[in-house]
Design a protein around this motif. Structure first.
Motif, PDB file in Angstrom:
ATOM      1  N   PRO A  73       0.809  -1.232   0.000  1.00 29.97           N
ATOM      2  CA  PRO A  73       0.000   0.000   0.000  1.00 29.97           C
ATOM      3  C   PRO A  73       0.838   1.276   0.000  1.00 29.97           C
ATOM      4  O   PRO A  73       0.430   2.295  -0.548  1.00 29.97           O
ATOM      5  CB  PRO A  73      -0.828  -0.128   1.285  1.00 29.97           C
ATOM      6  N   GLY A  74       2.025   1.225   0.612  1.00 32.90           N
ATOM      7  CA  GLY A  74       2.870   2.408   0.661  1.00 32.90           C
ATOM      8  C   GLY A  74       3.707   2.633  -0.583  1.00 32.90           C
ATOM      9  O   GLY A  74       4.455   3.610  -0.663  1.00 32.90           O
ATOM     10  N   GLY A  75       3.626   1.725  -1.553  1.00 34.86           N
ATOM     11  CA  GLY A  75       4.397   1.879  -2.786  1.00 34.86           C
ATOM     12  C   GLY A  75       5.703   1.133  -2.797  1.00 34.86           C
ATOM     13  O   GLY A  75       6.373   1.077  -3.831  1.00 34.86           O
ATOM     14  N   GLY A  76       6.117   0.546  -1.656  1.00 34.73           N
ATOM     15  CA  GLY A  76       7.368  -0.202  -1.605  1.00 34.73           C
ATOM     16  C   GLY A  76       7.150  -1.672  -1.874  1.00 34.73           C
ATOM     17  O   GLY A  76       6.017  -2.156  -1.964  1.00 34.73           O
ATOM     18  N   ARG A 312      13.370   0.715 -13.053  1.00 32.03           N
ATOM     19  CA  ARG A 312      12.096   0.853 -13.741  1.00 32.03           C
ATOM     20  C   ARG A 312      11.587  -0.509 -14.240  1.00 32.03           C
ATOM     21  O   ARG A 312      10.388  -0.822 -14.114  1.00 32.03           O
ATOM     22  CB  ARG A 312      12.248   1.814 -14.920  1.00 32.03           C
ATOM     23  N   ALA A 313      12.497  -1.331 -14.786  1.00 30.45           N
ATOM     24  CA  ALA A 313      12.089  -2.655 -15.275  1.00 30.45           C
ATOM     25  C   ALA A 313      11.569  -3.519 -14.127  1.00 30.45           C
ATOM     26  O   ALA A 313      10.590  -4.256 -14.282  1.00 30.45           O
ATOM     27  CB  ALA A 313      13.265  -3.334 -15.972  1.00 30.45           C
ATOM     28  N   MET A 314      12.219  -3.408 -12.963  1.00 26.35           N
ATOM     29  CA  MET A 314      11.767  -4.164 -11.795  1.00 26.35           C
ATOM     30  C   MET A 314      10.381  -3.707 -11.367  1.00 26.35           C
ATOM     31  O   MET A 314       9.506  -4.526 -11.068  1.00 26.35           O
ATOM     32  CB  MET A 314      12.772  -3.986 -10.658  1.00 26.35           C
ATOM     33  N   TYR A 315      10.159  -2.401 -11.350  1.00 26.19           N
ATOM     34  CA  TYR A 315       8.864  -1.869 -10.921  1.00 26.19           C
ATOM     35  C   TYR A 315       7.758  -2.321 -11.876  1.00 26.19           C
ATOM     36  O   TYR A 315       6.677  -2.745 -11.437  1.00 26.19           O
ATOM     37  CB  TYR A 315       8.928  -0.347 -10.862  1.00 26.19           C
ATOM     38  N   ASP A 316       8.009  -2.247 -13.174  1.00 23.43           N
ATOM     39  CA  ASP A 316       6.996  -2.666 -14.150  1.00 23.43           C
ATOM     40  C   ASP A 316       6.681  -4.151 -14.004  1.00 23.43           C
ATOM     41  O   ASP A 316       5.508  -4.557 -14.097  1.00 23.43           O
ATOM     42  CB  ASP A 316       7.481  -2.370 -15.569  1.00 23.43           C
ATOM     43  N   TYR A 317       7.715  -4.948 -13.756  1.00 24.03           N
ATOM     44  CA  TYR A 317       7.488  -6.397 -13.628  1.00 24.03           C
ATOM     45  C   TYR A 317       6.677  -6.707 -12.373  1.00 24.03           C
ATOM     46  O   TYR A 317       5.708  -7.473 -12.418  1.00 24.03           O
ATOM     47  CB  TYR A 317       8.828  -7.130 -13.575  1.00 24.03           C
ATOM     48  N   VAL A 318       7.070  -6.125 -11.246  1.00 24.46           N
ATOM     49  CA  VAL A 318       6.373  -6.408  -9.988  1.00 24.46           C
ATOM     50  C   VAL A 318       4.943  -5.875 -10.042  1.00 24.46           C
ATOM     51  O   VAL A 318       4.007  -6.526  -9.565  1.00 24.46           O
ATOM     52  CB  VAL A 318       7.145  -5.804  -8.797  1.00 24.46           C
ATOM     53  N   ALA A 319       4.750  -4.689 -10.650  1.00 23.42           N
ATOM     54  CA  ALA A 319       3.400  -4.127 -10.764  1.00 23.42           C
ATOM     55  C   ALA A 319       2.493  -5.052 -11.564  1.00 23.42           C
ATOM     56  O   ALA A 319       1.319  -5.244 -11.234  1.00 23.42           O
ATOM     57  CB  ALA A 319       3.460  -2.750 -11.413  1.00 23.42           C
ATOM     58  N   ALA A 320       3.031  -5.654 -12.627  1.00 20.30           N
ATOM     59  CA  ALA A 320       2.231  -6.556 -13.455  1.00 20.30           C
ATOM     60  C   ALA A 320       1.895  -7.850 -12.731  1.00 20.30           C
ATOM     61  O   ALA A 320       0.923  -8.526 -13.097  1.00 20.30           O
ATOM     62  CB  ALA A 320       2.972  -6.862 -14.751  1.00 20.30           C
ATOM     63  N   HIS A 321       2.669  -8.214 -11.691  1.00 21.64           N
ATOM     64  CA  HIS A 321       2.437  -9.465 -10.976  1.00 21.64           C
ATOM     65  C   HIS A 321       1.881  -9.245  -9.572  1.00 21.64           C
ATOM     66  O   HIS A 321       1.894 -10.177  -8.754  1.00 21.64           O
ATOM     67  CB  HIS A 321       3.741 -10.272 -10.903  1.00 21.64           C
ATOM     68  N   GLY A 324      -4.455  -6.926  -8.235  1.00 23.68           N
ATOM     69  CA  GLY A 324      -5.250  -5.768  -7.880  1.00 23.68           C
ATOM     70  C   GLY A 324      -4.524  -4.442  -7.904  1.00 23.68           C
ATOM     71  O   GLY A 324      -5.119  -3.407  -7.582  1.00 23.68           O
ATOM     72  N   PHE A 325      -3.231  -4.432  -8.298  1.00 26.44           N
ATOM     73  CA  PHE A 325      -2.489  -3.172  -8.291  1.00 26.44           C
ATOM     74  C   PHE A 325      -2.776  -2.382  -9.563  1.00 26.44           C
ATOM     75  O   PHE A 325      -2.762  -2.934 -10.664  1.00 26.44           O
ATOM     76  CB  PHE A 325      -0.987  -3.435  -8.180  1.00 26.44           C
ATOM     77  N   VAL A 326      -3.040  -1.091  -9.389  1.00 24.46           N
ATOM     78  CA  VAL A 326      -3.290  -0.192 -10.514  1.00 24.46           C
ATOM     79  C   VAL A 326      -2.127   0.780 -10.609  1.00 24.46           C
ATOM     80  O   VAL A 326      -1.818   1.490  -9.643  1.00 24.46           O
ATOM     81  CB  VAL A 326      -4.619   0.571 -10.348  1.00 24.46           C
ATOM     82  N   MET A 327      -1.471   0.803 -11.761  1.00 21.73           N
ATOM     83  CA  MET A 327      -0.305   1.667 -11.945  1.00 21.73           C
ATOM     84  C   MET A 327      -0.719   3.131 -11.882  1.00 21.73           C
ATOM     85  O   MET A 327      -1.571   3.579 -12.652  1.00 21.73           O
ATOM     86  CB  MET A 327       0.347   1.373 -13.293  1.00 21.73           C
ATOM     87  N   PRO A 328      -0.134   3.930 -10.959  1.00 22.11           N
ATOM     88  CA  PRO A 328      -0.460   5.363 -10.917  1.00 22.11           C
ATOM     89  C   PRO A 328       0.127   6.100 -12.108  1.00 22.11           C
ATOM     90  O   PRO A 328       1.036   5.601 -12.790  1.00 22.11           O
ATOM     91  CB  PRO A 328       0.176   5.824  -9.601  1.00 22.11           C
ATOM     92  N   ALA A 329      -0.400   7.293 -12.350  1.00 22.13           N
ATOM     93  CA  ALA A 329       0.066   8.074 -13.497  1.00 22.13           C
ATOM     94  C   ALA A 329       1.527   8.486 -13.339  1.00 22.13           C
ATOM     95  O   ALA A 329       2.278   8.532 -14.308  1.00 22.13           O
ATOM     96  CB  ALA A 329      -0.830   9.301 -13.674  1.00 22.13           C
TER      97      ALA A 329
END
Length: 393
Positions: A73-76, A312-321, A324-329
Motif C-alpha cells: 500500500p505504501g508503494g514499496g 524501472r524494469a523491476m517496478y513494471d514487472y512487480v506491478a504486473a504481478h 489488484g495493483f493499478v499503476m499510478p500516473a
C-alpha cells in the motif's frame, strides 16, 4: 565463523547460488517428488530471531510465490520471509499434530544434543538474502540504448549492437546444518546439493561485445543454467556488463563450449566449436585484477542510467504481478540500485579503508634497530631442549 557443537559432529553447508524463479520452482517440484510429505514454513520457527512462537504453525504452499516481491500500500516492495523446507519423520506424521511437522521450535545448532538434532530432522533453509537477489529471481534484464554506449566510449553508434543483460545479480542463500553421522540426514543433504548442482554452472567467458570474440574463460559462482542457456540461444543476451577491454565493451556469458552444446540441443545452427585451449583462462587472482582494472572504467553517468533502467524494469514487472495493483500516473519507483554518484561513494569508502590500514601499519612498524634488539634477545635466551646424557666413558 567457527561452527562447533560439542555433542554432534556437525557440518553447516552455506551457499549462494544465483537462481531465477524457474530454478526455485524446479527445486520445490523435485523435492516434493522425492519426498511427498515435504512441508514449508517460515525459517524463524527454527531460528527465532523474529520472536515467532509456532503454537499454530502456518505452512507455505508455493516457494516461488513466497519470494516473489509485490507492491504494498505504501508503494514499496514486500515479499515472504526466509523459509524452511523439512521432510518430517514418520513418527511426526503419525501423531497428526501440525507442530510435530516443523520438528521442534527454537533451534540452537551449536548447543543442541544429538537427539535434538535428530528431532529437527531433514531441513534446508532458503532466503533471497537481498533485494538484488529478488531482482535476479524475477529475471530482470536491461537494454541500454546504443547511443548511451557510444557517448560514453567514443564508439560510433552504428557499430554498437543492442546488448541485453541482467540488471542486478546476487546469491540466493541456501543453508543446511546437519549431523554428519546421521545417514538419513546426510542422504537428504546430498540430494539437495546434487539438485542445485544440476541447475547451475560454475564457468563463464568474457566476450568482446562488438566482435563477439571470446576473450578469456573464468570460474564463476554458481549461476542458473536456465539463464545461461538463454544467453546461448538468444542474440546479444549476456549475464552482465564488465567494462571496457581494448576499447570495446566486455560482457560475461557462457563459455564457447557451452554455447556450442546448448545451441545443438535447442536445434539451432551450431557455432564453430572452439579448439581445445584456444581461449585463455583467467585464474581467480587474474580475474580479480582484471575486474578491478576494467569495472571501474565504466563512467558513473553510464552506471546511473543503467540502474535507472533496472529499477524501472523491476517496478513494471512487480506491478504486473501484484494482484489488484493499478499503476499510478506518476509512480514513485523504489530504488533497489543507486541512482546517484556511485563511484564517488565507493572511492570514499576505499580511501577510508586505506587510511585506517595505514594507521595500523604505522602503529605496527618495527624499525631495523628494534628488530635487531629483539633477535639478539632471542639468541641470548637459553634453550629449553634437554641436553643428551653424558657419555659414561
Amino acid at each position: 565463523m567457527t561452527r562447533i557443537n560439542p555433542f554432534v559432529r556437525m557440518s553447516w553447508i552455506e551457499d549462494y547460488p544465483y537462481l531465477v524463479q524457474q530454478d526455485v520452482a524446479t527445486i520445490e517440484a523435485e523435492l516434493r517428488k522425492l519426498y511427498p510429505t515435504l512441508v514449508m514454513f517460515p525459517r524463524s520457527y527454527h531460528f527465532h530471531e523474529l520472536g515467532d512462537e509456532p503454537r499454530k504453525p502456518t505452512f507455505i504452499d508455493n516457494m516461488v510465490e513466497n519470494f516473489m516481491p509485490k507492491i504494498g500500500p505504501g508503494g514499496g516492495y514486500y515479499s515472504g520471509r526466509a523459509i524452511a523446507l523439512r521432510v518430517p519423520w514418520p513418527e511426526d506424521i503419525a501423531t497428526g499434530n501440525p507442530q510435530r511437522l516443523i520438528g521442534r521450535p527454537h533451534r540452537r545448532p551449536f548447543d543442541d544434543s544429538k537427539d535434538a538434532f535428530r528431532r529437527f530432522g531433514r531441513n534446508v533453509y532458503f532466503d533471497t538474502h537481498t533485494s538484488h537477489s529478488e531482482m535476479l529471481l524475477c529475471g530482470i534484464t536491461i537494454q541500454p540504448p546504443a547511443e548511451l554506449f557510444a557517448s560514453c566510449y567514443d564508439v560510433p553508434a552504428k557499430d554498437m549492437p543492442s546488448f541485453r543483460y541482467l540488471g542486478a545479480i546476487d546469491g540466493f542463500k541456501v543453508e543446511m546444518p546437519y549431523d554428519t553421522e546421521d545417514s538419513e540426514v546426510v542422504t537428504f543433504v546430498k540430494t539437495v546439493s546434487s539438485l542445485i548442482n544440476r541447475l547451475t554452472v560454475r564457468t563463464a567467458c568474457l566476450y568482446d561485445g562488438i566482435t563477439k570474440e571470446p576473450l578469456a574463460t573464468c570460474s564463476h559462482p554458481r549461476i542458473s543454467k536456465n539463464f545461461s542457456q538463454r544467453c546461448a540461444v538468444e542474440p546479444n543476451l549476456y549475464r552482465g556488463f564488465f567494462g571496457i577491454y581494448r576499447g570495446h565493451p566486455a560482457f560475461l556469458g557462457p563459455t564457447p563450449a557451452q554455447r556450442w552444446k546448448w545451441r545443438r540441443e535447442f536445434g539451432l545452427p551450431a557455432e564453430p566449436k572452439p579448439a581445445a585451449l584456444s581461449v585463455p583462462k583467467f585464474l581467480p587472482h587474474e580475474m580479480l585484477k582484471w575486474t578491478r582494472e576494467n569495472l571501474v572504467s565504466v563512467p558513473n553517468e553510464f552506471r546511473v542510467e543503467e540502474n535507472k533502467l533496472a529499477n524501472r524494469a523491476m517496478y513494471d514487472y512487480v506491478a504486473a504481478h501484484t494482484p489488484g495493483f493499478v499503476m499510478p500516473a506518476d509512480p514513485v519507483i523504489p530504488r533497489i540500485l543507486a541512482e546517484t554518484d556511485i563511484w564517488s561513494e565507493v572511492q570514499r569508502s576505499a580511501r577510508e579503508s586505506l587510511r585506517r590500514y595505514a594507521d595500523i601499519g604505522e602503529a605496527a612498524y618495527v624499525s631495523p634497530e628494534q628488530l635487531e634488539q629483539r633477535n639478539a634477545a632471542l639468541r641470548r635466551k637459553p634453550s629449553r631442549r634437554k641436553k643428551p646424557p653424558a657419555d659414561p666413558k
